[in-house]
Write a protein that holds these residues in place. Structure first.
Motif, PDB file in Angstrom:
ATOM      1  N   THR A 138       0.969  -1.226  -0.193  1.00 37.49           N
ATOM      2  CA  THR A 138       0.237   0.107  -0.172  1.00 37.49           C
ATOM      3  C   THR A 138       0.952   1.241  -0.150  1.00 37.49           C
ATOM      4  O   THR A 138       2.022   1.192   0.233  1.00 37.49           O
ATOM      5  N   LEU A 139       0.482   2.338  -0.318  1.00 37.60           N
ATOM      6  CA  LEU A 139       1.317   3.682  -0.384  1.00 37.60           C
ATOM      7  C   LEU A 139       1.567   3.754   1.137  1.00 37.60           C
ATOM      8  O   LEU A 139       3.021   4.068   1.177  1.00 37.60           O
ATOM      9  N   ARG A 195       4.572  12.459   4.669  1.00 34.72           N
ATOM     10  CA  ARG A 195       3.377  12.389   5.299  1.00 34.72           C
ATOM     11  C   ARG A 195       2.056  12.700   4.793  1.00 34.72           C
ATOM     12  O   ARG A 195       0.970  12.305   4.866  1.00 34.72           O
ATOM     13  N   ARG A 196       2.630  14.212   4.450  1.00 33.50           N
ATOM     14  CA  ARG A 196       1.241  15.046   4.077  1.00 33.50           C
ATOM     15  C   ARG A 196       0.517  14.353   2.654  1.00 33.50           C
ATOM     16  O   ARG A 196      -0.329  14.546   2.497  1.00 33.50           O
ATOM     17  N   PHE A 197       1.614  13.870   2.007  1.00 37.00           N
ATOM     18  CA  PHE A 197       1.217  13.457   0.460  1.00 37.00           C
ATOM     19  C   PHE A 197       0.376  12.311   0.729  1.00 37.00           C
ATOM     20  O   PHE A 197      -0.916  11.962   0.113  1.00 37.00           O
ATOM     21  N   VAL A 198       0.882  11.445   1.915  1.00 40.44           N
ATOM     22  CA  VAL A 198       0.070   9.929   1.858  1.00 40.44           C
ATOM     23  C   VAL A 198      -1.085  10.368   2.433  1.00 40.44           C
ATOM     24  O   VAL A 198      -2.322   9.545   2.110  1.00 40.44           O
ATOM     25  N   GLU A 199      -1.404  11.312   3.630  1.00 41.10           N
ATOM     26  CA  GLU A 199      -2.525  11.480   3.944  1.00 41.10           C
ATOM     27  C   GLU A 199      -3.531  11.855   2.862  1.00 41.10           C
ATOM     28  O   GLU A 199      -4.867  11.777   3.124  1.00 41.10           O
ATOM     29  N   LEU A 212       0.046   1.115  -4.062  1.00 42.93           N
ATOM     30  CA  LEU A 212       1.351   1.733  -4.410  1.00 42.93           C
ATOM     31  C   LEU A 212       1.042   1.802  -5.898  1.00 42.93           C
ATOM     32  O   LEU A 212       1.448   2.861  -6.713  1.00 42.93           O
ATOM     33  N   GLU A 213       0.860   0.751  -6.677  1.00 46.17           N
ATOM     34  CA  GLU A 213       0.550   0.461  -7.967  1.00 46.17           C
ATOM     35  C   GLU A 213      -0.383   1.454  -8.601  1.00 46.17           C
ATOM     36  O   GLU A 213      -0.495   1.700 -10.146  1.00 46.17           O
ATOM     37  N   GLU A 214      -1.252   2.111  -7.822  1.00 47.84           N
ATOM     38  CA  GLU A 214      -2.336   2.900  -8.425  1.00 47.84           C
ATOM     39  C   GLU A 214      -1.950   4.361  -8.543  1.00 47.84           C
ATOM     40  O   GLU A 214      -2.424   4.954  -9.201  1.00 47.84           O
ATOM     41  N   LEU A 215      -0.558   4.595  -8.197  1.00 51.55           N
ATOM     42  CA  LEU A 215       0.078   5.927  -8.319  1.00 51.55           C
ATOM     43  C   LEU A 215       0.193   6.326  -9.884  1.00 51.55           C
ATOM     44  O   LEU A 215       0.750   5.523 -10.730  1.00 51.55           O
ATOM     45  N   ASP A 216      -0.222   7.376 -10.313  1.00 51.16           N
ATOM     46  CA  ASP A 216      -0.249   7.736 -11.852  1.00 51.16           C
ATOM     47  C   ASP A 216      -0.072   9.244 -12.114  1.00 51.16           C
ATOM     48  O   ASP A 216      -0.201   9.942 -10.980  1.00 51.16           O
ATOM     49  N   LYS A 240      12.245  -1.960  -6.717  1.00 49.07           N
ATOM     50  CA  LYS A 240      11.245  -2.845  -7.616  1.00 49.07           C
ATOM     51  C   LYS A 240       9.934  -3.051  -7.290  1.00 49.07           C
ATOM     52  O   LYS A 240       9.270  -4.041  -7.353  1.00 49.07           O
ATOM     53  N   TRP A 241       9.552  -1.974  -6.318  1.00 46.42           N
ATOM     54  CA  TRP A 241       8.082  -2.329  -6.094  1.00 46.42           C
ATOM     55  C   TRP A 241       7.196  -1.584  -7.030  1.00 46.42           C
ATOM     56  O   TRP A 241       5.820  -1.793  -7.073  1.00 46.42           O
ATOM     57  N   LEU A 242       7.947  -0.688  -7.872  1.00 43.89           N
ATOM     58  CA  LEU A 242       7.147  -0.379  -9.121  1.00 43.89           C
ATOM     59  C   LEU A 242       8.085  -0.598 -10.350  1.00 43.89           C
ATOM     60  O   LEU A 242       9.257  -0.778 -10.234  1.00 43.89           O
TER      61      LEU A 242
END
Length: 418
Positions: free
Chosen positions: A120-121, A150-154, A166-170, A210-212
């Motif tokens: 997850t992110l 942290r602010r970005f994740v929240e 994490l794989e949903e980041l675009d 290699k998480w992405l």
């Protein structure tokens, strides 16, 4: 009352186009205020493209009741129309199928049973911070990275109502967040650029681990233009004379610190970590180990003549090589100088000269003073690049320009007449 504009980015059906497809932006009609005598009163009207319908959807936004006065309602309408027209011009549109597909992808990712770890992110963020902690970063630098991420994740979790993989980041998500920083948080260009740098670094680490897969999405974003800073302002010759006279009367150890900053071009935070064994008087060198360097690179600096004279008076042979060169009690010691020792002692000097309220004047300004004096005397960019430990001459040129040293006035004098 502070006017809070509605968060348009939270609408799950809206998506923004990438820069490559701006030429094919969906049609829309600009938002405008409509006067109404109905129960809900005036409202903002706009038309947004609906992909499924292949046409425009009529939308309205009512003015919240919390804005009771005419001034508050006007402010809300003005800001709302401005933001609506901004995001519509960037290609925001309704795409219910895309939203459903995204939900299916989330479900698919959450149900994966293959051996590969699906992060997850938030998990990636936590692991990334643990990696950074092993790299012995400065406390403030690590805190900045941690808080920025942290602010970005929240924000991502709030906009997506919970767990985000994490794989949903675009591209679109990063674009929405960066626009949010500009439009809603009103970040200054430097703050925006620093955030962009942290996000880029985080994504690079995800690729490295290699998480992405693929390229770094953040490469598609450019930094904003920033005015030259006045922070760490160099001191004039007269200021140096006056400060030296006063410091030598009140705090000779502080002058030792200032001398090291001036002659070695080192940062105060690096000097606090410098050890007796890092000084080689026979070879006339200072060994800057990667563990104390801000850029985490081991480098060697020459010892200037005046600095060598000062070091000789410190009688370093009387101290253990593992002791800190600038100890907490005014001499080399196993206990290094406190983190705020230098700034606290220099604050007394600033108060004496009446610029204690001006944050532009700092101890590190003596390094900039050295650069100014040296450049004016020799105008040798290569020497300054090496002493400043810049990775390229281009970096040094930008640095000198920020100090007002490269303005090409001398070069234009020799321009032939026609």
């Amino acid at each position: 009352m502070k006017i809070k504009v509605l968060n348009f980015y939270a609408t799950p059906q809206l998506f923004v186009l990438s820069q490559e497809t701006f030429e094919n932006v969906y049609p829309f009609r600009k938002a405008k205020l409509v006067r109404s005598k109905g129960n809900k009163g005036d409202y903002i009207l706009y038309y947004v493209w609906n992909v499924e319908k292949n046409g425009l959807d009529r939308k309205r936004m009512t003015i919240p009741k919390q804005y009771a006065t005419i001034e508050e309602r006007k402010a809300f309408v003005k800001d709302s129309i401005k933001q609506l027209n901004k995001i519509l011009s960037l290609g925001y549109h309704i795409n219910e199928n895309k939203r459903k597909l995204r939900e299916q992808q989330k479900l698919k990712l959450s149900n994966k049973t293959i051996t590969k770890k699906v992060y997850t992110l938030r998990e990636a963020y936590s692991t990334f911070i643990r990696i950074k902690k092993t790299q012995q970063l400065y406390k403030r630098g690590l805190a900045f990275i941690q808080n920025t991420l942290r602010r970005f994740v929240e924000w991502v979790e709030k906009e997506n109502e919970g767990v985000f993989f994490l794989e949903e980041l675009d591209f679109h998500l990063f674009q929405e967040y960066l626009m949010y920083l500009i439009n809603e948080k009103e970040n200054a260009p430097k703050t925006y650029n620093n955030t962009l740098g942290v996000l880029h670094h985080f994504y690079s680490e995800c690729l490295k681990q290699k998480w992405l897969k693929g390229d770094n999405i953040l490469d598609q974003f450019t930094k904003l233009s920033v005015d030259y800073e006045t922070k760490n302002r160099p001191y004039t010759d007269k200021q140096v004379i006056d400060i030296k006279k006063d410091v030598l009367k009140q705090d000779t150890y502080l002058w030792t610190v200032i001398s090291f900053i001036y002659y070695s071009f080192m940062r105060p935070s690096e000097l606090r970590r410098l050890k007796v064994g890092d000084i080689d008087l026979d070879k006339g060198l200072i060994w800057v180990k990667w563990s104390i360097s801000k850029v985490k690179k081991s480098e060697v600096l020459p010892i200037a003549k005046k600095l060598k004279e000062l070091i000789i008076t410190m009688e370093l042979s009387s101290y253990e090589k593992e002791g800190f060169l600038l100890g907490k009690d005014g001499y080399p010691s196993k206990q290094k100088m406190g983190e705020n020792y230098m700034s606290k002692h220099f604050l007394k000097i600033k108060k004496h000269f009446g610029f204690d309220k001006n944050s532009d004047y700092t101890l590190y300004g003596f390094k900039h003073t050295a650069v100014v004096n040296w450049y004016r005397k020799e105008k040798d960019i290569i020497k300054i690049q090496k002493m400043c430990r810049h990775s390229s001459v281009r970096t040094t040129e930008r640095y000198l320009k920020s100090l007002g040293l490269i303005d090409d006035k001398d070069g234009i004098i020799g321009l032939p007449e026609i």
